[in-house]
Scaffold this motif. Structure first.
Motif, PDB file in Angstrom:
ATOM      1  N   ALA A 150      -5.892   2.647   2.045  1.00 27.55           N
ATOM      2  CA  ALA A 150      -5.667   1.400   2.252  1.00 27.55           C
ATOM      3  C   ALA A 150      -4.059   1.049   3.300  1.00 27.55           C
ATOM      4  O   ALA A 150      -3.855  -0.092   3.953  1.00 27.55           O
ATOM      5  CB  ALA A 150      -4.462   1.022   0.658  1.00 27.55           C
ATOM      6  N   SER A 154       0.454  -1.050   0.668  1.00 28.61           N
ATOM      7  CA  SER A 154      -0.172  -0.075   0.297  1.00 28.61           C
ATOM      8  C   SER A 154       0.654   1.362   0.129  1.00 28.61           C
ATOM      9  O   SER A 154       0.854   2.326  -1.245  1.00 28.61           O
ATOM     10  CB  SER A 154      -0.812   0.322   1.499  1.00 28.61           C
ATOM     11  N   VAL A 168      -7.113  -4.133   1.280  1.00 33.13           N
ATOM     12  CA  VAL A 168      -7.227  -3.359   1.201  1.00 33.13           C
ATOM     13  C   VAL A 168      -7.053  -3.348  -0.770  1.00 33.13           C
ATOM     14  O   VAL A 168      -6.654  -2.018  -0.758  1.00 33.13           O
ATOM     15  CB  VAL A 168      -5.517  -3.520   1.453  1.00 33.13           C
TER      16      VAL A 168
END
Lengths: 261, 257
Positions: free
Chosen positions: B209, B141, B219
């Motif tokens: 995320a 992320s 996510v």
């Protein structure tokens, strides 16, 4: 008479020539949008964290933003001269240094005051923080004193600019230190004791505390100690700044390092 | 292949240049730390602990990625102009946007350094327990967020190519993005009209995320939204650059604007 002319006309000319932020493209984002967004940011963070009040963050950040012109414009008095190749000419001139540099501080104080005032008014309207009419005049006085005091610190950064090439970085670092230490977003009694001790010697700390009291309805008499300490610190920093300028100038002449750092 | 090489070499070169610059390197690390320290002190004063502190630490750390990008991205083309290399970049056979993207990506990468520094600062100075539930998703992320923010910086740099004082616009956009992208302030707390603006900004989804990964939630949806927006910024940036550069060539104002 010559010193008065250097102080007034020289100061204004230098401010207009060197502080290249006077175009609307820089002035509006830096002096109007910047402080307003910072006030909103910390007010919302405060609400999320459950600490402080909108009024607390409004006053702290509005007064803090007076330091932007104080620090950046004062640093530019040296950095800008160097960039334009006029620093040796300036320092070779027989002009008295005190009116020369203090004259450069005067427009900056007015600028800083304006930035704080706009941020206070717009921030208060956006966050719906009531500022009693009776508090406006004392608040203006407190902001003026805080701006004067911070300009003293700006004079110190101007002197350091004789040794430090990255004046923008220097001014940003000093701004960051003021933001953490001066009780802008964190009450002084919530800071570790050593930070509180440092804060007591920084400009803005006493000014912000006094501004918060005045906005809450306190009289000028009741905040006179903070106001006097703030003004005293301003005078102290101006003295230190002038002394450092004289010292660094002598050193730069001796070592021929005025433009080589 | 040559495009990938161009992006990688330019990114690496720019990263080395930036790491030696006081403004991008030193201040890029220090500036977010000033804000993070203030925020940690605020949370400590409120008596927050556990997940609230972790959430604040993660949010404050991602702020640095945008900080390192916003002002620098808007200033980067002015810097090229000052050095006399802007015309060379525009005249090069390589598409102009492809030359600018790795530059802004290098800025976001410096921001990733600052993210790590902020997390370490929170851990060792403020004693915040950095317990990431899904480390792999957290790293992924973060990488996607760096690219998303790099692309937003790219769009900013391209859009302001003709403005000499663009750095001030970039600096002024720093805090609004912190404010509305959910770094520290939940979107629900902000006025309703702000939310659609936040949804159009890749950092909103990247931050979401990263936070989800830290808390052990899924996510994928957030990452896809962040990637889609990054691609959209790329397309818009290409169109804008064509328009801006044509206009500058026609009026012969590239070096003067």
């Amino acid at each position: 008479m010559s010193s008065l002319r250097i102080f007034l006309i020289g100061g204004l000319t230098s401010y207009r020539a060197l502080f290249t932020w006077l175009t609307p493209w820089i002035l509006i984002p830096s002096f109007i949008l910047g402080p307003i967004f910072q006030i909103l940011f910390f007010a919302y963070v405060g609400r999320t964290a459950g600490v402080g009040s909108d009024s607390f963050f409004l006053i702290g950040n509005a007064v803090l933003y007076a330091s932007i012109p104080c620090l950046f414009a004062m640093s530019n008095t040296i950095g800008g001269e160097r960039q334009h190749g006029t620093l040796p000419l300036l320092l070779a001139s027989p002009a008295h240094r005190i009116p020369l540099f203090l004259g450069r501080a005067l427009p900056v104080i007015i600028n800083g005051f304006g930035v704080s005032a706009v941020a206070l008014v717009v921030g208060a309207l956006l966050l719906q923080v009531p500022l009693p009419l009776a508090s406006l005049a004392p608040l203006a006085l407190v902001v003026a004193v805080a701006t004067f005091s911070c300009t003293g610190l700006g004079l110190v950064t101007a002197a350091l600019a004789l040794r430090v090439r990255e004046t923008a970085v220097l001014a940003n670092v000093v701004f960051g230190i003021l933001m953490i230490f001066a009780g802008v977003n964190v009450p002084l009694d919530a800071l570790p004791s050593w930070m509180g001790s440092v804060a007591a010697w920084l400009p803005l700390t006493h000014g912000i505390a006094a501004a918060r009291e005045v906005a809450a309805g306190a009289s000028l008499v009741s905040i006179r100690t903070d106001l006097l300490v703030e003004a005293g610190l301003g005078a102290l920093y101006i003295g230190i700044g002038l002394a450092m300028l004289a010292w660094f100038e002598r050193e730069a002449r001796r070592r021929a390092t005025l433009e080589t750092i | 292949m040559s495009t990938l090489r161009l992006v990688l070499v330019t990114w690496w070169l720019q990263l080395k240049i930036r790491s030696r610059s006081a403004f991008d390197g030193l201040l890029g690390l220090l500036w977010p730390l000033f804000f993070a320290t203030t925020i940690f002190l605020m949370y400590r004063a409120s008596g927050a602990e556990g997940s609230a502190l972790l959430s604040a630490a993660v949010g404050a750390s991602v702020m640095g990625i945008w900080s390192a990008t916003s002002t620098s991205a808007s200033f980067t083309l002015q810097q090229e102009r000052r050095q006399g290399t802007l015309e060379l970049l525009v005249a090069a056979p390589t598409p102009f946007p492809l030359l600018i993207f790795p530059v802004t990506l290098s800025m976001a990468t410096v921001g990733a350094y600052s993210m790590i520094a902020t997390l370490l600062w929170g851990r060792f100075v403020f004693g915040i327990e950095i317990a990431v539930a899904n480390p792999l998703a957290f790293v992924l992320s973060t990488l996607v967020t760096v690219v998303g923010i790099g692309m937003l910086g790219f769009l900013l740099a391209i859009s302001t190519v003709r403005y000499r004082s663009a750095w001030a616009i970039g600096a002024a956009l720093e805090i609004p993005v912190w404010l509305i992208c959910g770094f520290l302030i939940p979107l629900q707390v902000l006025p309703v009209w702000v939310r659609p603006i936040a949804w159009l900004l890749a950092p909103t989804w990247g931050m979401s995320a990263i936070r989800a990964a830290a808390e052990g939630r899924g996510v994928l949806a957030d990452l896809l939204a962040c990637i889609a927006l990054a691609i959209a910024y790329g397309f818009i940036g290409m169109l804008v650059s064509r328009h801006m550069l044509n206009s500058a060539r026609r009026r012969a104002t590239l070096a003067l604007s």
